[in-house]
Design an enzyme around this catalytic site. Structure first.
Site: not given
Lengths: 296, 296
Positions: A189, A35, A39
Protein backbone atom coordinates in the site's frame (compact mmCIF):
# COMPACT_ATOMS: atom_id res chain seq x y z
CA UNK A 1 9.10 -22.43 -11.61
CA UNK A 2 5.65 -23.91 -12.25
CA UNK A 3 2.68 -21.52 -12.31
CA UNK A 4 -0.78 -23.00 -11.49
CA UNK A 5 -4.12 -21.25 -11.49
CA UNK A 6 -6.33 -24.17 -10.39
CA UNK A 7 -6.44 -26.07 -7.10
CA UNK A 8 -6.31 -29.41 -8.89
CA UNK A 9 -3.17 -28.51 -10.87
CA UNK A 10 -1.42 -27.25 -7.73
CA UNK A 11 -2.32 -30.44 -5.85
CA UNK A 12 -1.02 -32.61 -8.70
CA UNK A 13 2.29 -30.75 -8.82
CA UNK A 14 2.65 -31.03 -5.03
CA UNK A 15 1.67 -34.73 -4.95
CA UNK A 16 4.36 -35.46 -7.52
CA UNK A 17 6.91 -33.43 -5.54
CA UNK A 18 6.04 -35.30 -2.31
CA UNK A 19 6.38 -38.65 -4.03
CA UNK A 20 9.70 -37.73 -5.64
CA UNK A 21 11.22 -36.16 -2.52
CA UNK A 22 9.30 -37.49 0.50
CA UNK A 23 11.89 -36.20 2.98
CA UNK A 24 11.99 -32.66 1.54
CA UNK A 25 10.02 -29.97 3.35
CA UNK A 26 7.54 -27.68 1.65
CA UNK A 27 7.73 -24.01 2.60
CA UNK A 28 4.81 -21.69 1.89
CA UNK A 29 4.46 -17.91 1.57
CA UNK A 30 0.82 -16.77 1.18
CA UNK A 31 0.55 -13.23 -0.23
CA UNK A 32 -1.82 -10.83 -1.95
CA UNK A 33 0.82 -10.06 -4.58
CA UNK A 34 2.32 -6.70 -5.63
CA UNK A 35 5.47 -8.19 -4.19
CA UNK A 36 8.13 -6.07 -2.50
CA UNK A 37 11.36 -6.73 -0.59
CA UNK A 38 9.40 -7.85 2.47
CA UNK A 39 7.89 -10.68 0.43
CA UNK A 40 11.30 -11.37 -1.12
CA UNK A 41 12.76 -11.98 2.33
CA UNK A 42 9.93 -14.44 3.11
CA UNK A 43 10.47 -16.30 -0.18
CA UNK A 44 14.22 -16.51 0.37
CA UNK A 45 13.71 -17.82 3.90
CA UNK A 46 11.16 -20.40 2.71
CA UNK A 47 13.57 -21.66 0.07
CA UNK A 48 16.52 -21.67 2.49
CA UNK A 49 14.68 -23.50 5.32
CA UNK A 50 12.71 -25.91 3.13
CA UNK A 51 13.83 -27.64 -0.03
CA UNK A 52 10.71 -26.66 -1.97
CA UNK A 53 9.10 -23.19 -1.87
CA UNK A 54 5.51 -22.32 -2.77
CA UNK A 55 4.15 -18.79 -3.17
CA UNK A 56 0.46 -17.97 -3.46
CA UNK A 57 -0.88 -14.71 -4.84
CA UNK A 58 -4.55 -14.16 -4.13
CA UNK A 59 -6.29 -10.89 -3.29
CA UNK A 60 -8.96 -12.35 -1.03
CA UNK A 61 -12.21 -10.38 -1.30
CA UNK A 62 -13.53 -11.84 1.99
CA UNK A 63 -10.92 -10.01 4.08
CA UNK A 64 -11.84 -6.58 2.69
CA UNK A 65 -14.73 -4.58 4.13
CA UNK A 66 -17.36 -3.05 1.85
CA UNK A 67 -15.70 0.39 2.05
CA UNK A 68 -12.13 -0.85 1.79
CA UNK A 69 -9.69 -0.99 -1.10
CA UNK A 70 -10.35 -4.45 -2.64
CA UNK A 71 -11.03 -3.04 -6.10
CA UNK A 72 -8.08 -0.66 -6.12
CA UNK A 73 -5.65 -2.99 -4.27
CA UNK A 74 -2.48 -2.84 -6.42
CA UNK A 75 -1.91 -5.81 -8.73
CA UNK A 76 1.05 -6.57 -10.98
CA UNK A 77 1.03 -10.22 -12.10
CA UNK A 78 3.89 -10.00 -14.61
CA UNK A 79 6.29 -8.34 -12.21
CA UNK A 80 5.25 -10.71 -9.40
CA UNK A 81 5.98 -13.78 -11.53
CA UNK A 82 9.48 -12.50 -12.31
CA UNK A 83 10.14 -11.72 -8.63
CA UNK A 84 8.88 -15.13 -7.50
CA UNK A 85 11.18 -16.87 -9.93
CA UNK A 86 14.15 -14.68 -8.97
CA UNK A 87 13.61 -15.52 -5.29
CA UNK A 88 13.69 -19.30 -5.66
CA UNK A 89 9.98 -20.15 -5.76
CA UNK A 90 9.29 -23.63 -7.18
CA UNK A 91 5.50 -23.39 -7.43
CA UNK A 92 3.46 -20.21 -7.83
CA UNK A 93 -0.26 -20.64 -7.13
CA UNK A 94 -2.40 -17.81 -8.56
CA UNK A 95 -6.07 -18.79 -8.36
CA UNK A 96 -9.00 -16.63 -9.48
CA UNK A 97 -11.73 -15.61 -7.05
CA UNK A 98 -14.15 -18.11 -8.62
CA UNK A 99 -11.58 -20.91 -8.26
CA UNK A 100 -11.27 -20.21 -4.53
CA UNK A 101 -14.96 -19.46 -3.99
CA UNK A 102 -16.97 -21.37 -6.63
CA UNK A 103 -20.03 -20.88 -4.40
CA UNK A 104 -20.59 -18.67 -1.38
CA UNK A 105 -19.00 -20.57 1.53
CA UNK A 106 -21.33 -21.57 4.37
CA UNK A 107 -18.38 -22.33 6.63
CA UNK A 108 -16.81 -19.65 8.79
CA UNK A 109 -13.52 -19.97 10.69
CA UNK A 110 -13.88 -17.46 13.49
CA UNK A 111 -11.05 -16.71 15.92
CA UNK A 112 -12.33 -14.98 19.07
CA UNK A 113 -10.59 -12.75 21.62
CA UNK A 114 -7.27 -12.14 19.75
CA UNK A 115 -9.38 -10.39 17.10
CA UNK A 116 -11.21 -8.10 19.55
CA UNK A 117 -8.80 -5.18 19.18
CA UNK A 118 -6.52 -3.44 16.62
CA UNK A 119 -7.36 -4.42 13.02
CA UNK A 120 -10.03 -6.84 14.32
CA UNK A 121 -11.89 -3.87 15.79
CA UNK A 122 -11.23 -1.33 13.03
CA UNK A 123 -11.83 -3.78 10.14
CA UNK A 124 -14.95 -5.80 11.12
CA UNK A 125 -14.99 -9.22 9.43
CA UNK A 126 -11.37 -8.88 8.27
CA UNK A 127 -10.06 -11.80 10.32
CA UNK A 128 -13.01 -14.04 9.39
CA UNK A 129 -11.81 -13.56 5.81
CA UNK A 130 -8.22 -14.29 6.84
CA UNK A 131 -9.34 -17.39 8.76
CA UNK A 132 -11.14 -18.99 5.83
CA UNK A 133 -8.58 -18.13 3.15
CA UNK A 134 -5.57 -19.26 5.18
CA UNK A 135 -7.41 -22.50 6.10
CA UNK A 136 -8.13 -23.12 2.44
CA UNK A 137 -4.57 -22.37 1.33
CA UNK A 138 -3.08 -24.60 4.04
CA UNK A 139 -5.39 -27.44 2.93
CA UNK A 140 -4.49 -26.95 -0.74
CA UNK A 141 -0.71 -26.59 -0.33
CA UNK A 142 -0.26 -28.72 2.85
CA UNK A 143 3.05 -27.03 3.71
CA UNK A 144 5.41 -28.05 6.52
CA UNK A 145 6.22 -24.42 7.28
CA UNK A 146 4.43 -21.16 6.44
CA UNK A 147 6.19 -17.79 6.54
CA UNK A 148 4.46 -14.59 7.63
CA UNK A 149 5.79 -11.04 8.05
CA UNK A 150 5.53 -9.54 11.52
CA UNK A 151 4.29 -6.21 10.11
CA UNK A 152 0.93 -7.99 10.41
CA UNK A 153 1.62 -9.11 13.99
CA UNK A 154 -2.04 -9.56 14.82
CA UNK A 155 -2.47 -11.73 11.74
CA UNK A 156 0.44 -13.90 12.90
CA UNK A 157 -1.11 -14.22 16.38
CA UNK A 158 -4.53 -15.06 14.92
CA UNK A 159 -3.17 -17.68 12.51
CA UNK A 160 -0.95 -19.25 15.19
CA UNK A 161 -3.97 -19.54 17.45
CA UNK A 162 -6.12 -21.09 14.67
CA UNK A 163 -3.36 -23.58 13.85
CA UNK A 164 -3.02 -24.54 17.54
CA UNK A 165 -6.76 -24.82 18.16
CA UNK A 166 -7.42 -26.89 15.03
CA UNK A 167 -4.16 -28.92 15.10
CA UNK A 168 -3.35 -27.85 11.54
CA UNK A 169 -0.09 -29.66 10.74
CA UNK A 170 1.99 -26.61 9.80
CA UNK A 171 4.68 -24.61 11.63
CA UNK A 172 4.05 -20.86 11.54
CA UNK A 173 7.30 -18.92 11.08
CA UNK A 174 7.04 -15.21 12.00
CA UNK A 175 9.61 -13.12 10.09
CA UNK A 176 11.02 -9.67 10.87
CA UNK A 177 9.48 -6.70 9.10
CA UNK A 178 11.60 -5.43 6.22
CA UNK A 179 11.96 -1.64 6.13
CA UNK A 180 12.92 1.14 3.73
CA UNK A 181 16.18 3.00 4.46
CA UNK A 182 14.32 5.60 6.57
CA UNK A 183 12.47 2.93 8.59
CA UNK A 184 9.07 2.80 6.83
CA UNK A 185 7.77 -0.78 6.88
CA UNK A 186 7.56 -2.27 3.38
CA UNK A 187 3.94 -2.55 2.22
CA UNK A 188 2.15 -2.93 -1.08
CA UNK A 189 0.00 0.00 0.00
CA UNK A 190 3.02 2.39 0.22
CA UNK A 191 2.57 2.94 -3.52
CA UNK A 192 -0.61 4.90 -2.77
CA UNK A 193 1.27 7.59 -0.80
CA UNK A 194 1.87 11.07 -2.24
CA UNK A 195 5.40 12.43 -1.97
CA UNK A 196 4.54 14.46 1.13
CA UNK A 197 2.61 11.58 2.75
CA UNK A 198 5.57 9.28 2.09
CA UNK A 199 7.91 11.76 3.82
CA UNK A 200 5.66 12.01 6.88
CA UNK A 201 4.95 8.26 7.05
CA UNK A 202 8.34 7.73 8.66
CA UNK A 203 6.72 8.93 11.88
CA UNK A 204 5.36 5.40 12.51
CA UNK A 205 8.73 3.65 12.76
CA UNK A 206 10.30 6.62 14.53
CA UNK A 207 7.57 6.61 17.16
CA UNK A 208 7.92 2.83 17.67
CA UNK A 209 11.64 3.23 18.29
CA UNK A 210 10.95 6.04 20.78
CA UNK A 211 8.23 3.98 22.47
CA UNK A 212 10.73 1.23 23.15
CA UNK A 213 12.85 3.58 25.29
CA UNK A 214 9.82 5.28 26.87
CA UNK A 215 8.66 1.87 28.18
CA UNK A 216 11.81 1.71 30.36
CA UNK A 217 11.23 5.12 31.96
CA UNK A 218 10.37 4.99 35.66
CA UNK A 219 6.66 5.42 36.36
CA UNK A 220 5.61 4.75 32.75
CA UNK A 221 2.11 3.25 32.42
CA UNK A 222 0.17 2.01 29.40
CA UNK A 223 -2.13 5.04 29.42
CA UNK A 224 0.78 7.49 29.63
CA UNK A 225 2.72 5.66 26.92
CA UNK A 226 -0.27 5.64 24.57
CA UNK A 227 -0.65 9.39 25.15
CA UNK A 228 3.01 10.04 24.26
CA UNK A 229 2.69 7.81 21.19
CA UNK A 230 -0.40 9.67 19.97
CA UNK A 231 1.34 13.03 20.48
CA UNK A 232 4.40 11.84 18.55
CA UNK A 233 2.33 10.56 15.61
CA UNK A 234 0.10 13.62 15.33
CA UNK A 235 3.22 15.79 15.15
CA UNK A 236 3.05 14.71 11.49
CA UNK A 237 0.27 16.99 10.21
CA UNK A 238 -1.11 14.51 7.61
CA UNK A 239 -1.29 11.58 10.08
CA UNK A 240 -4.71 10.49 11.28
CA UNK A 241 -4.59 7.79 13.96
CA UNK A 242 -6.84 4.74 13.53
CA UNK A 243 -5.37 3.01 16.57
CA UNK A 244 -2.22 3.29 18.73
CA UNK A 245 -2.24 0.65 21.45
CA UNK A 246 0.00 -1.13 23.88
CA UNK A 247 -1.12 -4.74 24.45
CA UNK A 248 0.34 -7.99 25.68
CA UNK A 249 1.54 -10.34 22.94
CA UNK A 250 0.48 -12.79 21.51
CA UNK A 251 -2.88 -12.79 23.33
CA UNK A 252 -3.43 -9.11 22.43
CA UNK A 253 -5.21 -8.24 25.64
CA UNK A 254 -4.93 -4.81 27.29
CA UNK A 255 -2.74 -4.29 30.34
CA UNK A 256 -4.25 -3.47 33.70
CA UNK A 257 -4.67 0.28 34.11
CA UNK A 258 -1.82 1.85 36.05
CA UNK A 259 0.54 -1.14 35.86
CA UNK A 260 4.21 -0.05 35.81
CA UNK A 261 5.54 -1.13 32.44
CA UNK A 262 9.07 -1.60 33.79
CA UNK A 263 7.59 -4.31 36.07
CA UNK A 264 6.00 -6.21 33.17
CA UNK A 265 7.54 -9.61 32.52
CA UNK A 266 5.52 -10.53 29.45
CA UNK A 267 6.11 -9.56 25.84
CA UNK A 268 4.29 -6.37 24.86
CA UNK A 269 3.37 -4.97 21.48
CA UNK A 270 2.99 -1.37 20.44
CA UNK A 271 0.67 -1.51 17.42
CA UNK A 272 -0.17 1.38 15.13
CA UNK A 273 -2.62 1.97 12.31
CA UNK A 274 -2.39 5.45 10.83
CA UNK A 275 -4.08 6.96 7.81
CA UNK A 276 -2.37 9.33 5.39
CA UNK A 277 -5.12 10.55 3.13
CA UNK A 278 -6.95 7.42 1.90
CA UNK A 279 -3.98 5.17 2.69
CA UNK A 280 -3.98 3.22 5.93
CA UNK A 281 -0.56 2.04 7.11
CA UNK A 282 0.17 -0.35 9.96
CA UNK A 283 3.35 -1.04 11.90
CA UNK A 284 4.26 -2.46 15.29
CA UNK A 285 7.14 -3.32 17.59
CA UNK A 286 7.42 -6.15 20.09
CA UNK A 287 8.90 -5.07 23.39
CA UNK A 288 10.28 -7.13 26.24
CA UNK A 289 10.44 -4.54 29.05
CA UNK A 290 13.32 -6.35 30.71
CA UNK A 291 15.16 -7.38 27.57
CA UNK A 292 14.65 -5.11 24.59
CA UNK A 293 13.13 -6.00 21.22
CA UNK A 294 12.40 -9.66 20.71
CA UNK A 295 13.28 -11.07 17.32
CA UNK A 296 10.71 -13.82 16.79
CA UNK B 1 -3.25 -52.77 16.22
CA UNK B 2 -1.49 -49.78 17.77
CA UNK B 3 -3.35 -47.79 20.44
CA UNK B 4 -2.35 -44.12 20.92
CA UNK B 5 -3.67 -41.65 23.44
CA UNK B 6 -1.63 -38.58 22.43
CA UNK B 7 -1.68 -36.54 19.24
CA UNK B 8 2.09 -36.71 18.91
CA UNK B 9 2.18 -40.52 19.16
CA UNK B 10 -0.59 -40.86 16.57
CA UNK B 11 1.23 -38.50 14.20
CA UNK B 12 4.47 -40.42 14.59
CA UNK B 13 2.78 -43.75 13.84
CA UNK B 14 1.07 -42.24 10.79
CA UNK B 15 4.23 -40.52 9.51
CA UNK B 16 6.04 -43.85 9.66
CA UNK B 17 3.16 -45.58 7.87
CA UNK B 18 3.17 -42.92 5.10
CA UNK B 19 6.90 -43.26 4.63
CA UNK B 20 6.78 -47.06 4.53
CA UNK B 21 3.76 -47.26 2.21
CA UNK B 22 3.46 -43.94 0.39
CA UNK B 23 0.95 -45.28 -2.12
CA UNK B 24 -1.35 -46.85 0.49
CA UNK B 25 -4.51 -44.94 1.42
CA UNK B 26 -5.47 -44.11 4.99
CA UNK B 27 -9.13 -44.67 5.90
CA UNK B 28 -10.59 -43.02 8.98
CA UNK B 29 -13.65 -43.73 11.14
CA UNK B 30 -14.24 -41.06 13.82
CA UNK B 31 -16.55 -42.28 16.61
CA UNK B 32 -17.61 -41.59 20.18
CA UNK B 33 -17.05 -45.25 21.08
CA UNK B 34 -19.48 -47.76 22.64
CA UNK B 35 -19.08 -49.46 19.30
CA UNK B 36 -21.90 -51.45 17.67
CA UNK B 37 -22.47 -53.18 14.34
CA UNK B 38 -22.99 -49.83 12.62
CA UNK B 39 -19.44 -48.84 13.56
CA UNK B 40 -18.22 -52.32 12.61
CA UNK B 41 -19.54 -51.84 9.08
CA UNK B 42 -17.68 -48.49 8.83
CA UNK B 43 -14.43 -50.04 10.08
CA UNK B 44 -14.72 -52.94 7.65
CA UNK B 45 -15.37 -50.58 4.76
CA UNK B 46 -12.42 -48.35 5.74
CA UNK B 47 -10.11 -51.36 5.81
CA UNK B 48 -11.48 -52.77 2.55
CA UNK B 49 -11.29 -49.48 0.60
CA UNK B 50 -7.99 -48.26 2.10
CA UNK B 51 -4.94 -50.29 3.01
CA UNK B 52 -4.64 -48.74 6.45
CA UNK B 53 -7.59 -48.10 8.80
CA UNK B 54 -7.70 -45.64 11.70
CA UNK B 55 -10.45 -45.46 14.32
CA UNK B 56 -10.83 -42.62 16.79
CA UNK B 57 -12.85 -42.84 20.00
CA UNK B 58 -13.51 -39.50 21.62
CA UNK B 59 -16.65 -38.35 23.41
CA UNK B 60 -16.43 -34.68 22.47
CA UNK B 61 -17.81 -32.47 25.24
CA UNK B 62 -18.18 -29.49 22.86
CA UNK B 63 -20.95 -31.16 20.86
CA UNK B 64 -23.15 -31.81 23.91
CA UNK B 65 -25.45 -29.13 25.28
CA UNK B 66 -25.46 -28.27 29.00
CA UNK B 67 -28.60 -30.38 29.58
CA UNK B 68 -27.57 -33.27 27.35
CA UNK B 69 -26.10 -36.67 28.14
CA UNK B 70 -22.32 -36.04 28.00
CA UNK B 71 -21.72 -37.39 31.50
CA UNK B 72 -23.89 -40.46 31.09
CA UNK B 73 -22.96 -41.16 27.44
CA UNK B 74 -22.14 -44.89 27.45
CA UNK B 75 -18.43 -45.79 27.45
CA UNK B 76 -16.77 -49.19 27.20
CA UNK B 77 -13.07 -48.88 26.35
CA UNK B 78 -12.12 -52.53 26.79
CA UNK B 79 -14.89 -53.85 24.58
CA UNK B 80 -14.24 -51.11 22.01
CA UNK B 81 -10.55 -52.03 21.75
CA UNK B 82 -11.43 -55.68 21.10
CA UNK B 83 -14.02 -54.71 18.47
CA UNK B 84 -11.60 -52.34 16.72
CA UNK B 85 -8.97 -55.05 16.50
CA UNK B 86 -11.51 -57.64 15.30
CA UNK B 87 -12.64 -55.29 12.52
CA UNK B 88 -9.21 -54.66 10.99
CA UNK B 89 -8.25 -51.34 12.59
CA UNK B 90 -4.50 -50.62 12.35
CA UNK B 91 -4.40 -47.54 14.59
CA UNK B 92 -6.82 -46.70 17.39
CA UNK B 93 -6.62 -43.09 18.59
CA UNK B 94 -8.22 -42.55 22.03
CA UNK B 95 -7.29 -39.09 23.32
CA UNK B 96 -8.43 -37.58 26.61
CA UNK B 97 -10.42 -34.36 26.75
CA UNK B 98 -7.35 -32.44 27.96
CA UNK B 99 -5.26 -33.85 25.10
CA UNK B 100 -7.79 -32.55 22.56
CA UNK B 101 -8.53 -29.29 24.40
CA UNK B 102 -5.43 -28.36 26.47
CA UNK B 103 -6.84 -24.82 26.65
CA UNK B 104 -10.27 -23.46 25.77
CA UNK B 105 -10.21 -23.04 21.98
CA UNK B 106 -10.70 -19.50 20.66
CA UNK B 107 -11.34 -20.81 17.15
CA UNK B 108 -14.82 -21.76 16.02
CA UNK B 109 -15.67 -23.63 12.82
CA UNK B 110 -19.24 -22.61 12.12
CA UNK B 111 -21.27 -24.08 9.27
CA UNK B 112 -24.30 -21.93 8.44
CA UNK B 113 -27.60 -22.74 6.74
CA UNK B 114 -27.34 -26.59 6.66
CA UNK B 115 -27.37 -26.41 10.47
CA UNK B 116 -30.51 -24.21 10.69
CA UNK B 117 -32.94 -27.14 11.08
CA UNK B 118 -33.22 -30.64 12.57
CA UNK B 119 -30.48 -31.36 15.15
CA UNK B 120 -28.95 -27.94 14.46
CA UNK B 121 -32.17 -26.34 15.72
CA UNK B 122 -32.97 -28.73 18.56
CA UNK B 123 -29.37 -29.01 19.83
CA UNK B 124 -27.97 -25.42 19.79
CA UNK B 125 -24.17 -25.39 19.44
CA UNK B 126 -24.05 -29.11 18.59
CA UNK B 127 -22.67 -28.63 15.08
CA UNK B 128 -20.12 -26.02 16.23
CA UNK B 129 -18.75 -28.81 18.42
CA UNK B 130 -18.83 -31.24 15.51
CA UNK B 131 -17.11 -28.68 13.26
CA UNK B 132 -14.14 -28.14 15.56
CA UNK B 133 -13.63 -31.77 16.58
CA UNK B 134 -13.85 -33.15 13.04
CA UNK B 135 -11.46 -30.41 11.83
CA UNK B 136 -9.01 -31.33 14.57
CA UNK B 137 -9.27 -35.08 13.90
CA UNK B 138 -8.82 -34.59 10.13
CA UNK B 139 -5.70 -32.50 10.81
CA UNK B 140 -4.29 -35.06 13.23
CA UNK B 141 -4.99 -38.20 11.16
CA UNK B 142 -4.81 -36.64 7.65
CA UNK B 143 -6.85 -39.46 6.10
CA UNK B 144 -7.54 -39.94 2.40
CA UNK B 145 -11.08 -41.13 3.09
CA UNK B 146 -13.36 -40.71 6.12
CA UNK B 147 -16.39 -42.95 6.71
CA UNK B 148 -19.61 -41.69 8.30
CA UNK B 149 -22.92 -43.45 8.95
CA UNK B 150 -25.98 -41.96 7.26
CA UNK B 151 -28.05 -42.29 10.46
CA UNK B 152 -26.52 -38.88 11.15
CA UNK B 153 -27.43 -37.57 7.70
CA UNK B 154 -27.29 -33.93 8.75
CA UNK B 155 -23.82 -34.50 10.20
CA UNK B 156 -22.69 -35.97 6.86
CA UNK B 157 -24.14 -32.96 5.00
CA UNK B 158 -22.49 -30.50 7.41
CA UNK B 159 -19.08 -32.19 7.24
CA UNK B 160 -19.21 -32.50 3.45
CA UNK B 161 -19.97 -28.80 3.24
CA UNK B 162 -17.13 -27.89 5.62
CA UNK B 163 -14.71 -30.06 3.64
CA UNK B 164 -15.79 -28.43 0.37
CA UNK B 165 -15.69 -24.86 1.70
CA UNK B 166 -12.26 -25.28 3.35
CA UNK B 167 -10.72 -27.58 0.68
CA UNK B 168 -9.86 -30.16 3.35
CA UNK B 169 -8.06 -32.92 1.41
CA UNK B 170 -10.30 -35.85 2.43
CA UNK B 171 -13.07 -37.75 0.66
CA UNK B 172 -16.22 -38.10 2.78
CA UNK B 173 -17.80 -41.54 2.33
CA UNK B 174 -21.43 -41.74 3.51
CA UNK B 175 -22.38 -45.30 4.55
CA UNK B 176 -25.79 -46.95 4.86
CA UNK B 177 -27.36 -47.10 8.30
CA UNK B 178 -27.09 -50.55 9.89
CA UNK B 179 -30.31 -51.75 11.52
CA UNK B 180 -31.50 -54.31 14.06
CA UNK B 181 -33.65 -57.18 12.72
CA UNK B 182 -36.88 -55.22 13.34
CA UNK B 183 -35.53 -52.09 11.59
CA UNK B 184 -34.34 -49.96 14.56
CA UNK B 185 -31.23 -48.01 13.54
CA UNK B 186 -28.15 -49.11 15.49
CA UNK B 187 -27.13 -46.47 18.05
CA UNK B 188 -25.01 -46.36 21.18
CA UNK B 189 -27.98 -44.69 22.85
CA UNK B 190 -30.28 -47.71 22.26
CA UNK B 191 -28.82 -49.17 25.45
CA UNK B 192 -30.74 -46.54 27.43
CA UNK B 193 -34.14 -47.86 26.28
CA UNK B 194 -36.41 -49.82 28.62
CA UNK B 195 -37.90 -53.03 27.24
CA UNK B 196 -41.18 -51.35 26.39
CA UNK B 197 -39.46 -48.29 24.88
CA UNK B 198 -37.29 -50.60 22.77
CA UNK B 199 -40.43 -52.37 21.47
CA UNK B 200 -42.10 -49.09 20.53
CA UNK B 201 -38.92 -47.54 19.04
CA UNK B 202 -39.47 -49.59 15.89
CA UNK B 203 -42.09 -46.98 14.95
CA UNK B 204 -39.29 -44.74 13.55
CA UNK B 205 -38.08 -47.10 10.84
CA UNK B 206 -41.63 -48.33 10.13
CA UNK B 207 -42.82 -44.75 9.63
CA UNK B 208 -39.87 -43.96 7.34
CA UNK B 209 -40.71 -46.98 5.16
CA UNK B 210 -44.36 -45.87 5.02
CA UNK B 211 -43.33 -42.28 4.24
CA UNK B 212 -41.45 -43.50 1.19
CA UNK B 213 -44.65 -44.86 -0.35
CA UNK B 214 -46.77 -41.91 0.83
CA UNK B 215 -44.49 -39.55 -1.11
CA UNK B 216 -45.63 -41.19 -4.35
CA UNK B 217 -49.34 -40.74 -3.65
CA UNK B 218 -51.09 -38.28 -5.96
CA UNK B 219 -51.62 -34.86 -4.36
CA UNK B 220 -49.13 -35.47 -1.52
CA UNK B 221 -47.50 -32.28 -0.19
CA UNK B 222 -44.79 -31.73 2.41
CA UNK B 223 -47.28 -30.44 4.98
CA UNK B 224 -49.64 -33.39 4.46
CA UNK B 225 -46.77 -35.89 4.59
CA UNK B 226 -45.40 -34.40 7.81
CA UNK B 227 -48.90 -34.66 9.33
CA UNK B 228 -49.18 -38.35 8.40
CA UNK B 229 -45.68 -38.99 9.77
CA UNK B 230 -46.49 -37.33 13.09
CA UNK B 231 -49.72 -39.35 13.37
CA UNK B 232 -47.86 -42.59 12.65
CA UNK B 233 -45.17 -41.88 15.26
CA UNK B 234 -47.53 -40.80 18.00
CA UNK B 235 -49.46 -44.05 17.54
CA UNK B 236 -46.63 -45.33 19.79
CA UNK B 237 -47.80 -44.06 23.19
CA UNK B 238 -44.28 -43.49 24.63
CA UNK B 239 -43.02 -41.56 21.58
CA UNK B 240 -42.52 -37.80 21.95
CA UNK B 241 -41.58 -36.07 18.69
CA UNK B 242 -38.64 -33.66 18.76
CA UNK B 243 -38.80 -33.13 14.99
CA UNK B 244 -40.28 -34.87 11.97
CA UNK B 245 -39.45 -33.02 8.79
CA UNK B 246 -39.28 -33.41 5.04
CA UNK B 247 -36.42 -31.38 3.54
CA UNK B 248 -34.31 -31.33 0.40
CA UNK B 249 -30.94 -33.09 0.68
CA UNK B 250 -28.05 -32.27 1.13
CA UNK B 251 -28.84 -28.56 1.53
CA UNK B 252 -31.51 -29.35 4.16
CA UNK B 253 -33.81 -26.53 3.13
CA UNK B 254 -37.61 -26.79 3.39
CA UNK B 255 -39.74 -27.39 0.30
CA UNK B 256 -42.08 -24.72 -0.99
CA UNK B 257 -45.48 -25.02 0.68
CA UNK B 258 -47.96 -26.92 -1.47
CA UNK B 259 -45.43 -28.37 -3.93
CA UNK B 260 -46.52 -31.79 -5.25
CA UNK B 261 -43.93 -34.25 -3.99
CA UNK B 262 -44.40 -36.54 -6.97
CA UNK B 263 -43.17 -33.60 -9.14
CA UNK B 264 -39.96 -33.15 -7.11
CA UNK B 265 -36.80 -33.99 -8.99
CA UNK B 266 -34.32 -33.45 -6.17
CA UNK B 267 -33.34 -35.84 -3.39
CA UNK B 268 -35.48 -35.46 -0.29
CA UNK B 269 -34.91 -36.54 3.28
CA UNK B 270 -37.44 -37.53 5.90
CA UNK B 271 -35.66 -36.89 9.19
CA UNK B 272 -36.94 -37.89 12.63
CA UNK B 273 -35.85 -37.21 16.20
CA UNK B 274 -38.10 -38.87 18.76
CA UNK B 275 -37.76 -39.16 22.51
CA UNK B 276 -38.64 -42.27 24.47
CA UNK B 277 -38.38 -41.25 28.12
CA UNK B 278 -34.97 -39.52 28.46
CA UNK B 279 -33.60 -41.21 25.34
CA UNK B 280 -33.60 -39.27 22.08
CA UNK B 281 -33.35 -41.39 18.93
CA UNK B 282 -32.80 -40.17 15.39
CA UNK B 283 -33.36 -41.84 12.05
CA UNK B 284 -33.92 -40.74 8.46
CA UNK B 285 -34.52 -41.94 4.93
CA UNK B 286 -33.39 -40.38 1.68
CA UNK B 287 -36.10 -40.36 -0.98
CA UNK B 288 -35.86 -39.77 -4.71
CA UNK B 289 -39.52 -39.20 -5.62
CA UNK B 290 -39.00 -40.53 -9.15
CA UNK B 291 -36.64 -43.34 -8.26
CA UNK B 292 -37.02 -44.73 -4.75
CA UNK B 293 -34.45 -44.79 -1.97
CA UNK B 294 -30.99 -43.59 -2.93
CA UNK B 295 -28.10 -45.60 -1.60
CA UNK B 296 -25.32 -43.03 -1.19
Amino acid sequence: MIVCTTIQEAREVLAKQRLQAPQEQIGFVPTMGYLHEGHASLMQRAKAECGYAVLSIFVNPLQFGPNEDFDRYPRSAENDIALAEANGIDLLFMPTVSEMYPVKPLTRVVIDSVTDRLCGASRPGHFDGVGIVVSKLFHIIEPHRAFFGMKDAQQVAVIQRMVDDLNIPVAIVPCDTVREADGLAMSSRNVYLSEEERRQAVVLSQTLRSAESWVMEPGMTAAKLEGQIRDAITSAPLAEIDYAELLSYPDLSPLEAGVQLSDCRSTLIVALAVKFGRTRLIDNRLILPRGGVQHV
